[in-house]
Design an enzyme around this catalytic site. Sequence first.
Site, PDB file in Angstrom:
ATOM      1  N   CYS A  17      69.833  78.118  55.729  1.00  0.00           N
ATOM      2  CA  CYS A  17      70.842  77.705  54.756  1.00  0.00           C
ATOM      3  C   CYS A  17      70.667  76.254  54.327  1.00  0.00           C
ATOM      4  O   CYS A  17      71.234  75.823  53.332  1.00  0.00           O
ATOM      5  CB  CYS A  17      72.243  77.910  55.320  1.00  0.00           C
ATOM      6  SG  CYS A  17      72.740  79.636  55.334  1.00  0.00           S
ATOM      7  N   ARG A  47      86.603  80.618  40.817  1.00  0.00           N
ATOM      8  CA  ARG A  47      87.230  80.131  42.050  1.00  0.00           C
ATOM      9  C   ARG A  47      86.329  80.519  43.212  1.00  0.00           C
ATOM     10  O   ARG A  47      86.715  81.233  44.124  1.00  0.00           O
ATOM     11  CB  ARG A  47      88.647  80.715  42.219  1.00  0.00           C
ATOM     12  CG  ARG A  47      88.748  82.175  41.826  1.00  0.00           C
ATOM     13  CD  ARG A  47      90.090  82.752  42.136  1.00  0.00           C
ATOM     14  NE  ARG A  47      90.341  82.816  43.562  1.00  0.00           N
ATOM     15  CZ  ARG A  47      91.123  83.720  44.139  1.00  0.00           C
ATOM     16  NH1 ARG A  47      91.734  84.625  43.397  1.00  0.00           N
ATOM     17  NH2 ARG A  47      91.324  83.714  45.427  1.00  0.00           N
ATOM     18  N   ALA A  48      85.112  80.013  43.124  1.00  0.00           N
ATOM     19  CA  ALA A  48      84.032  80.432  44.014  1.00  0.00           C
ATOM     20  C   ALA A  48      84.507  80.601  45.453  1.00  0.00           C
ATOM     21  O   ALA A  48      85.055  79.694  46.058  1.00  0.00           O
ATOM     22  CB  ALA A  48      82.900  79.417  43.959  1.00  0.00           C
ATOM     23  N   ASP A  49      84.308  81.799  45.975  1.00  0.00           N
ATOM     24  CA  ASP A  49      84.669  82.098  47.359  1.00  0.00           C
ATOM     25  C   ASP A  49      83.431  82.635  48.055  1.00  0.00           C
ATOM     26  O   ASP A  49      82.325  82.522  47.539  1.00  0.00           O
ATOM     27  CB  ASP A  49      85.854  83.082  47.389  1.00  0.00           C
ATOM     28  CG  ASP A  49      86.761  82.788  48.564  1.00  0.00           C
ATOM     29  OD1 ASP A  49      86.360  83.072  49.702  1.00  0.00           O
ATOM     30  OD2 ASP A  49      87.865  82.241  48.352  1.00  0.00           O
ATOM     31  N   ASP A  67      72.611  86.568  49.723  1.00  0.00           N
ATOM     32  CA  ASP A  67      72.134  85.388  50.432  1.00  0.00           C
ATOM     33  C   ASP A  67      70.681  85.620  50.814  1.00  0.00           C
ATOM     34  O   ASP A  67      70.352  86.677  51.345  1.00  0.00           O
ATOM     35  CB  ASP A  67      72.932  85.183  51.736  1.00  0.00           C
ATOM     36  CG  ASP A  67      73.985  84.097  51.607  1.00  0.00           C
ATOM     37  OD1 ASP A  67      73.659  83.023  51.106  1.00  0.00           O
ATOM     38  OD2 ASP A  67      75.136  84.346  52.017  1.00  0.00           O
ATOM     39  N   ASP A  90      79.450  86.978  54.650  1.00  0.00           N
ATOM     40  CA  ASP A  90      80.408  86.673  53.588  1.00  0.00           C
ATOM     41  C   ASP A  90      81.385  87.836  53.357  1.00  0.00           C
ATOM     42  O   ASP A  90      82.529  87.616  52.973  1.00  0.00           O
ATOM     43  CB  ASP A  90      79.673  86.337  52.286  1.00  0.00           C
ATOM     44  CG  ASP A  90      79.106  84.916  52.310  1.00  0.00           C
ATOM     45  OD1 ASP A  90      79.787  84.014  52.826  1.00  0.00           O
ATOM     46  OD2 ASP A  90      77.984  84.719  51.809  1.00  0.00           O
ATOM     47  N   GLY A 138      65.660  97.529  47.244  1.00  0.00           N
ATOM     48  CA  GLY A 138      65.257  96.143  47.412  1.00  0.00           C
ATOM     49  C   GLY A 138      64.324  95.704  46.311  1.00  0.00           C
ATOM     50  O   GLY A 138      63.983  96.481  45.416  1.00  0.00           O
ATOM     51  N   THR A 140      60.860  92.897  45.809  1.00  0.00           N
ATOM     52  CA  THR A 140      59.933  91.963  46.449  1.00  0.00           C
ATOM     53  C   THR A 140      59.075  91.288  45.391  1.00  0.00           C
ATOM     54  O   THR A 140      58.523  91.968  44.520  1.00  0.00           O
ATOM     55  CB  THR A 140      59.018  92.721  47.432  1.00  0.00           C
ATOM     56  OG1 THR A 140      59.833  93.452  48.345  1.00  0.00           O
ATOM     57  CG2 THR A 140      58.155  91.759  48.227  1.00  0.00           C
ATOM     58  N   ASP A 226      83.247  81.531  56.112  1.00  0.00           N
ATOM     59  CA  ASP A 226      82.219  81.418  57.148  1.00  0.00           C
ATOM     60  C   ASP A 226      81.487  80.087  56.963  1.00  0.00           C
ATOM     61  O   ASP A 226      81.380  79.568  55.854  1.00  0.00           O
ATOM     62  CB  ASP A 226      81.260  82.616  57.146  1.00  0.00           C
ATOM     63  CG  ASP A 226      80.510  82.779  55.837  1.00  0.00           C
ATOM     64  OD1 ASP A 226      81.014  82.325  54.791  1.00  0.00           O
ATOM     65  OD2 ASP A 226      79.419  83.367  55.855  1.00  0.00           O
TER      66      ASP A 226
HETATM   67 CO    CO Z   1      80.275  82.101  52.961  1.00  0.00          CO
HETATM   68 CO    CO Z   2      76.849  82.952  52.072  1.00  0.00          CO
HETATM   69 CO    CO Z   3      86.916  84.363  52.316  1.00  0.00          CO
END
Ligand code: CO
Ligand code: CO
Ligand code: CO
Length: 348
Positions: A17, A47-49, A67, A90, A138, A140, A226
Site C-alpha cells: 500500500c 464522499r470517498a469511502d 485494490d 474494504d 480477471g 492480466t 480499515d
Molecule cells: Co479502506
Molecule cells: Co483499500
Molecule cells: Co467504511
Amino acid sequence: MTSQTIRLTQTVKGAGCAAKLSPGDLDRALCGLDLPVDPNLLVGLDRADDAGVYRVSDDLALVQTIDFFPPMVDDPYSFGQIAAANALSDVYAMGGTPKTAMNIVAFPAKTMDLSVLRLVIEGGLDKMREAGVVLVGGHTVEDSELKYGLSVTGYIHPDRILTKRNLQCGDCLVLTKPIGTGIIATAIKAGLADQGVTERVTAAMATLNRAAAAIMQDFSVHACTDITGFGFLGHLAEMTVDSGYGVRIKAAQVPVYPEALEWAAMGLIPAGAYNNRSFRGSFVEFGAEVSQRMQDLLFDPQTSGGLLIAVAPGDAEQLVHALRTGGVEAAAIVGEVVAGPIDRIIVE
Ligand code: CO
Ligand code: CO
Ligand code: CO
C-alpha cells in the site's frame, strides 16, 4: 528468475500500500471533475469511502472495491494471500459480505518465471476460498513490475452501511491489528528483517478482517474503516475531518510491532509515511511525550491493516473482549471521540 530463487521485493520500486499515489496528488487530479449522480449510488467518489455502494433493491446493495499493488514480501504465495486479504478488507470495513472477485495482474513475463505468477494467484485463491468468495474472472497485462490484487463485489443491506462518516461524541476507537507493516516491509526489502518477524508480520497481513467485521455486528458501531496506505492517522483523519468532533488518541495504547519502532528510530521509513504526514499532519497535534519514532509509526502506510472501529462507549470493553476471545488478539481501545477541538486529532 524462478519461484525458488527470486526475492520479489528486489524487483519493484514501491511495496504494498506504500506504492499508492500520494493522497494530495489524487485530490488534485480529481478536483472539479463531473462525477456521476444517481439516486441508487449510496456511496460514491464524492464522499470517498472504503468501497462504493450501489442499491439494487430496498434490501440489497452491492459493495464494490478494487485494490492492487507491488509485492511487500519476497514469497510469491504469501504476496498473493496478502493482496487478496487487503482487497477484501474494504468490503468488511463497510459491514458488507464479499461474494465475487476478479484478479487484476501486471506481470513482467520477460524477466520472471510463470511459476511465480501461478504461486501468487494460488495464494489469492486460497484467501478467497477462506472468505467464501468466488473468483469469476480477471485481467492480466505485461508490465515491468509485478502487481496483483482483486476487484471485489459484496452484498450489504442498504440500511446497514458502515462508513467513515458517522462518529458520535464519546465513541471509543478500537483498532484490531498492530501498526508498523510499512516500516517492516522496508526492512524486509533492505534484507534487515529476520525470519521470525517476517513470518509474524506476513501472517498478520494475510489475516482476513472477516472475524473482526463479523464480531462488530453485535455491537453499537457507528463508523468503521480499515487502515491501509494512508496510515493510522491518515485514515483516522478521514473519519475526523468534517465530523463536527475531535479525537484524542492514547499513543501508548496503539498496538505496534516493536521491531517497527526500532527500525523507525534507525530511519527506515517508507516515503509514503512522509506523504501521509504532509497531507494530514496539519490536523494532528502531538503531545511532548509522543516520541518521533511513534509519530512516524502513526503515519506509516499499512498493507492489509486492521479495522478502526468507532463504537458506543458502553460497548467498547465488551467489543474488545469479544474480538480478543474471537482470535483478534491485538484489538485495543486506542482513543475516543470528543466534543472538541473540532476536526483535530490530539495524540498524547
Ligand atoms: Co479502506
Ligand atoms: Co483499500
Ligand atoms: Co467504511
